[in-house]
Design a protein around this motif. Structure first.
Motif, PDB file in Angstrom:
ATOM      1  N   LEU A 133      52.873  60.955 -43.029  1.00 48.13           N
ATOM      2  CA  LEU A 133      53.466  61.662 -41.889  1.00 48.13           C
ATOM      3  C   LEU A 133      54.368  62.749 -42.448  1.00 48.13           C
ATOM      4  O   LEU A 133      55.234  62.476 -43.274  1.00 48.13           O
ATOM      5  N   SER A 134      54.146  63.972 -42.004  1.00 47.67           N
ATOM      6  CA  SER A 134      54.944  65.086 -42.502  1.00 47.67           C
ATOM      7  C   SER A 134      55.919  65.538 -41.424  1.00 47.67           C
ATOM      8  O   SER A 134      55.539  65.726 -40.275  1.00 47.67           O
ATOM      9  N   THR A 135      57.174  65.704 -41.809  1.00 46.45           N
ATOM     10  CA  THR A 135      58.182  66.144 -40.839  1.00 46.45           C
ATOM     11  C   THR A 135      59.023  67.289 -41.402  1.00 46.45           C
ATOM     12  O   THR A 135      59.228  67.388 -42.618  1.00 46.45           O
ATOM     13  N   LEU A 160      58.318  65.267 -46.547  1.00 48.99           N
ATOM     14  CA  LEU A 160      59.406  66.021 -45.946  1.00 48.99           C
ATOM     15  C   LEU A 160      59.238  67.491 -46.319  1.00 48.99           C
ATOM     16  O   LEU A 160      59.170  67.822 -47.506  1.00 48.99           O
ATOM     17  N   SER A 161      59.141  68.334 -45.307  1.00 45.93           N
ATOM     18  CA  SER A 161      58.984  69.764 -45.569  1.00 45.93           C
ATOM     19  C   SER A 161      60.348  70.343 -45.920  1.00 45.93           C
ATOM     20  O   SER A 161      61.166  70.589 -45.046  1.00 45.93           O
ATOM     21  N   LEU A 162      60.568  70.543 -47.212  1.00 39.33           N
ATOM     22  CA  LEU A 162      61.898  70.958 -47.666  1.00 39.33           C
ATOM     23  C   LEU A 162      61.937  72.486 -47.827  1.00 39.33           C
ATOM     24  O   LEU A 162      62.762  73.143 -47.208  1.00 39.33           O
ATOM     25  N   HIS A 163      61.084  73.016 -48.650  1.00 33.46           N
ATOM     26  CA  HIS A 163      60.869  74.462 -48.803  1.00 33.46           C
ATOM     27  C   HIS A 163      62.076  75.258 -49.287  1.00 33.46           C
ATOM     28  O   HIS A 163      62.044  76.493 -49.255  1.00 33.46           O
ATOM     29  N   ALA A 164      63.157  74.582 -49.684  1.00 28.73           N
ATOM     30  CA  ALA A 164      64.336  75.324 -50.155  1.00 28.73           C
ATOM     31  C   ALA A 164      65.233  74.397 -50.964  1.00 28.73           C
ATOM     32  O   ALA A 164      65.225  73.190 -50.748  1.00 28.73           O
TER      33      ALA A 164
HETATM   34  N1  SAH Z   1      55.731  69.695 -38.487  1.00 33.36           N
HETATM   35  C1  SAH Z   1      55.433  68.954 -39.658  1.00 33.36           C
HETATM   36  C2  SAH Z   1      53.962  68.823 -39.987  1.00 33.36           C
HETATM   37  C3  SAH Z   1      53.055  70.001 -39.797  1.00 33.36           C
HETATM   38  S1  SAH Z   1      53.031  71.265 -40.994  1.00 33.36           S
HETATM   39  C4  SAH Z   1      56.191  69.516 -40.831  1.00 33.36           C
HETATM   40  O1  SAH Z   1      56.894  70.489 -40.662  1.00 33.36           O
HETATM   41  O2  SAH Z   1      56.130  68.935 -41.906  1.00 33.36           O
HETATM   42  C5  SAH Z   1      52.362  70.581 -42.459  1.00 33.36           C
HETATM   43  C6  SAH Z   1      52.877  71.272 -43.716  1.00 33.36           C
HETATM   44  O3  SAH Z   1      52.343  72.587 -43.857  1.00 33.36           O
HETATM   45  C7  SAH Z   1      54.385  71.424 -43.714  1.00 33.36           C
HETATM   46  O4  SAH Z   1      54.888  71.114 -44.983  1.00 33.36           O
HETATM   47  C8  SAH Z   1      54.549  72.896 -43.392  1.00 33.36           C
HETATM   48  O5  SAH Z   1      55.809  73.350 -43.775  1.00 33.36           O
HETATM   49  C9  SAH Z   1      53.401  73.491 -44.166  1.00 33.36           C
HETATM   50  N2  SAH Z   1      53.018  74.848 -43.776  1.00 33.36           N
HETATM   51  C10 SAH Z   1      53.009  75.404 -42.549  1.00 33.36           C
HETATM   52  N3  SAH Z   1      52.604  76.682 -42.597  1.00 33.36           N
HETATM   53  C11 SAH Z   1      52.322  76.953 -43.890  1.00 33.36           C
HETATM   54  C12 SAH Z   1      51.852  78.108 -44.588  1.00 33.36           C
HETATM   55  N4  SAH Z   1      51.584  79.245 -43.959  1.00 33.36           N
HETATM   56  N5  SAH Z   1      51.695  78.010 -45.929  1.00 33.36           N
HETATM   57  C13 SAH Z   1      51.949  76.851 -46.571  1.00 33.36           C
HETATM   58  N6  SAH Z   1      52.389  75.743 -45.980  1.00 33.36           N
HETATM   59  C14 SAH Z   1      52.589  75.784 -44.654  1.00 33.36           C
END
Ligand code: SAH
Length: 349
Positions: A190-192, A213-217
């Motif tokens: 599960l991704s959040t 976990l979508s951290l990205h930073a």
């Molecule tokens: N809402 C949840 C799950 C859906 S997105 C979340 O935010 O985790 C699944 C993953 O894809 C997340 O890690 C999200 O940040 C990433 N993602 C979304 N758009 C993207 C893009 N254009 N390039 C790379 N990763 C992306």
């Protein structure tokens, strides 16, 4: 009124919903098992025709059908577009790895989290999906691989799963039900984006899936530029909620980190990230950013990705790069649906 979706019910609830029909318990069990194999009423051959017809008149069986698929010439990955009964559509991705098929599922039509790089969120959230609609995506994809079946699921399609908490937890219980698809929770991720209160509640839910976990930073300042949700929850609180999840479930957490040119991908960002994650039972999944035409962000180049990963490894943070699958078929999240809706609009003009 709309027909009740039988697929979204637990066996006991199914019995209760059909109580007026006075079906014997074994019939209800048969029905549950048919529904969860993806069958439509007319395909339930050991149930009498009149009963099947009565069911079809009053209830819905499979709530999802396939609208379009694109198959990658590079690796066979399929991008799927599904139609829902109310005319909305969502997308998914079916990937074949050496250990079997993995399906990426959507949990909402659109998304309201507003991440700067994501196509799913461009028009906000239309509505949340029901548990039946999540199961329906699995059945739909299973029909495409008749000789095999989906063994792994990632909730990484459109939508924020923890923003649709009740339906997602119901789905997880149904999809892992021994009389249903029986997909082990250990085979589900599960991704959040990091909704802290729901993460804590989910840690206590008794559903030990892998949490991504979508951290990205590496810090709040950068995270807020990419993810509006970072204004609501500080990164340290998100990391604390991850630690709590690890403690409660015994499972490690995966951090998703999309590398954006300059913004979050320089070696000093890797160093700061390693510092923040020190001592945690975790893994970093580096994602080369999929560029979305409506968004101005550019992905980091190959050399920057390499350097970033080396920097993390040097600091003993386990890291891999997410395999880029289906690059030739509108790979980025939410893009197939967007292009489909744009085509529809054009045809109507
Ligand atoms: N809402 C949840 C799950 C859906 S997105 C979340 O935010 O985790 C699944 C993953 O894809 C997340 O890690 C999200 O940040 C990433 N993602 C979304 N758009 C993207 C893009 N254009 N390039 C790379 N990763 C992306």
């Amino acid at each position: 009124m709309d027909k009740l979706e039988l697929l979204g019910l637990f066996p006991q609830e199914l019995g209760d919903a059909l109580a007026d029909m006075k079906l014997p318990a074994y019939r209800v069990k048969q029905l549950f098992s048919w529904l969860h194999r993806g069958a439509r009423f007319e395909e339930m051959t050991n149930i009498s025709k009149p009963l099947r017809e009565t069911l079809a008149q009053n209830y819905a069986d499979q709530p999802v059908s396939l609208l379009e698929q694109r198959v990658s010439k590079l690796d066979g990955t399929r991008k799927l577009l599904y139609a829902l009964r109310d005319g909305n559509c969502v997308e998914g991705v079916l990937m074949h790895y050496h250990h079997g098929y993995t399906l990426c599922l959507s949990t909402q039509v659109g998304c309201r989290m507003g991440c700067a790089f994501c196509a799913s969120t461009l028009n906000g959230c239309v509505r949340s999906l029901s548990a039946a609609e999540m199961l329906g995506q699995v059945h739909c994809a299973n029909r495409l691989i008749a000789d095999d079946h989906i063994s792994n699921i990632v909730l990484m399609g459109s939508g924020e799963p923890l923003d649709n908490y009740d339906n997602v937890t119901r789905f997880l219980r149904l999809v892992s039900h021994p009389d249903g698809l029986n997909i082990g929770l250990r085979h589900i991720s599960l991704s959040t984006c990091g909704l802290v209160p729901q993460m804590k509640r989910f840690a206590r839910e008794g559903l030990p899936v892998t949490l991504s976990l979508s951290l990205h930073a590496p810090n709040d300042i950068i995270r807020r530029q990419l993810m509006p949700v970072a204004n609501a929850f500080a990164m340290e609180d998100v990391l604390d909620a991850c630690r709590y999840y690890i403690e409660q479930t015994g499972r490690r957490v995966i951090f998703e980190y999309a590398l954006v040119d300059q913004l979050n991908s320089r070696p000093e960002h890797a160093a700061e990230l390693a510092q923040r994650l020190r001592g945690m039972q975790c893994h970093v999944n580096v994602i080369p950013l999929n560029s979305v035409e409506e968004k101005a962000l550019r992905g980091a180049d190959e050399a920057a990705i390499e350097r970033f990963m080396q920097e993390l490894e040097r600091r003993h943070i386990s890291v891999t790069r997410r395999r880029e699958m289906g690059d030739d078929i509108d790979g980025a999240c939410g893009q197939l649906r967007r292009h489909y809706l744009a085509d529809q609009a054009e045809q109507q003009e």
